[in-house]
Write a protein that holds these residues in place. Structure first.
Motif, PDB file in Angstrom:
ATOM      1  N   PHE A 251       0.832  -1.195   0.000  1.00 37.39           N
ATOM      2  CA  PHE A 251       0.000   0.000   0.000  1.00 37.39           C
ATOM      3  C   PHE A 251       0.866   1.244   0.000  1.00 37.39           C
ATOM      4  CE2 PHE A 251       0.982  -0.661   4.437  1.00 37.39           C
ATOM      5  CZ  PHE A 251       1.022   0.605   5.011  1.00 37.39           C
ATOM      6  N   LEU A 252       0.316   2.333  -0.532  1.00 39.07           N
ATOM      7  CA  LEU A 252       0.953   3.650  -0.529  1.00 39.07           C
ATOM      8  C   LEU A 252      -0.092   4.676  -0.127  1.00 39.07           C
ATOM      9  CD1 LEU A 252       3.097   4.074  -3.787  1.00 39.07           C
ATOM     10  CD2 LEU A 252       3.926   3.864  -1.441  1.00 39.07           C
ATOM     11  N   ARG A 253       0.282   5.590   0.762  1.00 41.31           N
ATOM     12  CA  ARG A 253      -0.643   6.638   1.163  1.00 41.31           C
ATOM     13  C   ARG A 253       0.077   7.991   1.234  1.00 41.31           C
ATOM     14  NH1 ARG A 253      -2.703   2.196   4.152  1.00 41.31           N
ATOM     15  NH2 ARG A 253      -4.572   1.513   3.035  1.00 41.31           N
ATOM     16  N   ALA A 254      -0.725   9.029   1.091  1.00 44.86           N
ATOM     17  CA  ALA A 254      -0.184  10.389   1.147  1.00 44.86           C
ATOM     18  C   ALA A 254      -1.227  11.312   1.749  1.00 44.86           C
ATOM     19  CB  ALA A 254       0.180  10.874  -0.252  1.00 44.86           C
ATOM     20  N   CYS A 255      -0.738  12.401   2.320  1.00 46.78           N
ATOM     21  CA  CYS A 255      -1.619  13.472   2.782  1.00 46.78           C
ATOM     22  C   CYS A 255      -0.943  14.796   2.442  1.00 46.78           C
ATOM     23  CB  CYS A 255      -1.902  13.357   4.278  1.00 46.78           C
ATOM     24  SG  CYS A 255      -0.447  13.534   5.343  1.00 46.78           S
ATOM     25  N   TYR A 256      -1.715  15.862   2.468  1.00 44.73           N
ATOM     26  CA  TYR A 256      -1.182  17.163   2.091  1.00 44.73           C
ATOM     27  C   TYR A 256      -1.233  18.142   3.257  1.00 44.73           C
ATOM     28  CZ  TYR A 256      -6.169  18.201   1.694  1.00 44.73           C
ATOM     29  OH  TYR A 256      -7.510  18.337   1.971  1.00 44.73           O
ATOM     30  N   SER A 257      -0.292  19.066   3.241  1.00 46.99           N
ATOM     31  CA  SER A 257      -0.317  20.175   4.182  1.00 46.99           C
ATOM     32  C   SER A 257      -1.091  21.299   3.504  1.00 46.99           C
ATOM     33  CB  SER A 257       1.104  20.634   4.513  1.00 46.99           C
ATOM     34  OG  SER A 257       1.081  21.786   5.328  1.00 46.99           O
ATOM     35  N   PRO A 258      -2.238  21.719   4.041  1.00 49.96           N
ATOM     36  CA  PRO A 258      -3.071  22.712   3.362  1.00 49.96           C
ATOM     37  C   PRO A 258      -2.315  23.967   2.935  1.00 49.96           C
ATOM     38  CG  PRO A 258      -4.258  21.780   5.217  1.00 49.96           C
ATOM     39  CD  PRO A 258      -2.845  21.252   5.310  1.00 49.96           C
TER      40      PRO A 258
END
Length: 296
Positions: A207-214
């Protein structure tokens, strides 16, 4: 005018910054700061998104799982893996891309992986892939096997360097194993997002996941870095805008809600939820936070 970089250079004192040129018009003003950031090195991003797609991982003989079972050296690789690297076709190009970035994340700057392949016209192409970050420098002699900590660190390193456009962009990589100098933090103050996962597929499903800094979304898109927040695609007929993920990478939202607080000195996220859709409690600490140069 957009510039392309095909070379790997090394200011290898503290290998914590992955940099390359994408076009002087995008970040000309911070250039002096970039030169001051010790440990800066240049590496092109390439189309790693293709090499890490589920389709490519299932079709190619060279996979992270296959690599983990052997020492990371030409003599230790299986015949299937070597054949994949020497394939003159598209699959071979993806296999070489995957290996190049794996070597970059796993080995030290004084270590290399060398081999050659022959194209369809009979021309030999020598390849020398140099290490940069050294997450598993001992892999040259000892398989990493089911070591999930190392698998996750290398996966996060690979994920952080995926680029939708295949262009090279200067980025700073930081986590619990990679601190940063004051010069680096000055040159790369914009927090883009965080990346984590495990694409080795031994002890856990890939699996690969990402999130962003607004606060970093606008600058990231200015620099053609779309994988943390998603690639904006406009339908030519309806004009509707949709957000597309980078290959197998699942974007789980804002890091401010998915991750723990940030390190007070280096600014990286101290850990993020492994899979927010399944559990609001289980987190992973093997997370890499990326930082970008400021707007001109």
């Amino acid at each position: 005018m957009e510039l392309s970089c095909a070379r790997l250079a090394a200011l290898l004192v503290v290998p914590l910054v992955t940099t390359a040129c994408i076009g002087a018009e995008l970040d000309a003003d911070p250039e002096a700061l970039l030169e001051e950031a010790e440990g800066a090195l240049e590496a092109d991003n390439g189309y790693l998104i293709n090499a890490l797609s589920q389709n490519a991982l299932s079709q190619n003989s060279l996979t992270l799982n296959a690599l983990s079972q052997n020492a990371l050296s030409q003599n230790a690789l299986s015949q299937n893996a070597l054949s994949a690297l020497r394939d003159p076709g598209t699959n071979g190009a993806m296999a070489r891309d995957l290996l190049r970035y794996t070597v970059s994340c796993a080995l030290r700057a004084d270590q290399t992986f060398s081999f050659s392949w022959i194209d369809s016209g009979g021309v030999s192409h020598p390849e020398v892939y140099r290490g940069e970050l050294g997450y598993a420098h001992w892999w040259t002699t000892t398989p990493i096997g089911p070591n999930t900590y190392v698998q996750r660190q290398i996966t996060a390193c690979l994920a952080a360097r995926i680029n939708w456009y295949g262009v090279s962009v200067r980025i700073s990589l930081r986590n619990n194993e990679m601190s940063s100098s004051a010069a680096e933090r000055t040159a790369f103050p914009v927090r883009e997002g965080a990346f984590w996962g495990n694409m080795f597929g031994t002890a856990e499903a890939p699996f690969l996941r990402a999130c962003y800094s607004p606060a970093g979304v606008t600058r990231a898109r200015q620099l053609q870095r779309d994988c943390a927040a998603g690639h904006l695609s406009v339908d030519p007929g309806s004009g509707a805008t949709t957000v597309q993920q980078c290959g197998p990478m699942v974007i789980v939202g804002s890091c401010d809600t998915i991750c723990n607080g940030t390190d007070t000195v280096n600014g990286f996220y101290r850990g993020c939820l492994r899979n927010p859709s399944v559990s609001p409690w289980e987190r992973m600490d093997e997370v890499i936070t990326t930082f970008l140069p400021p707007a001109p």
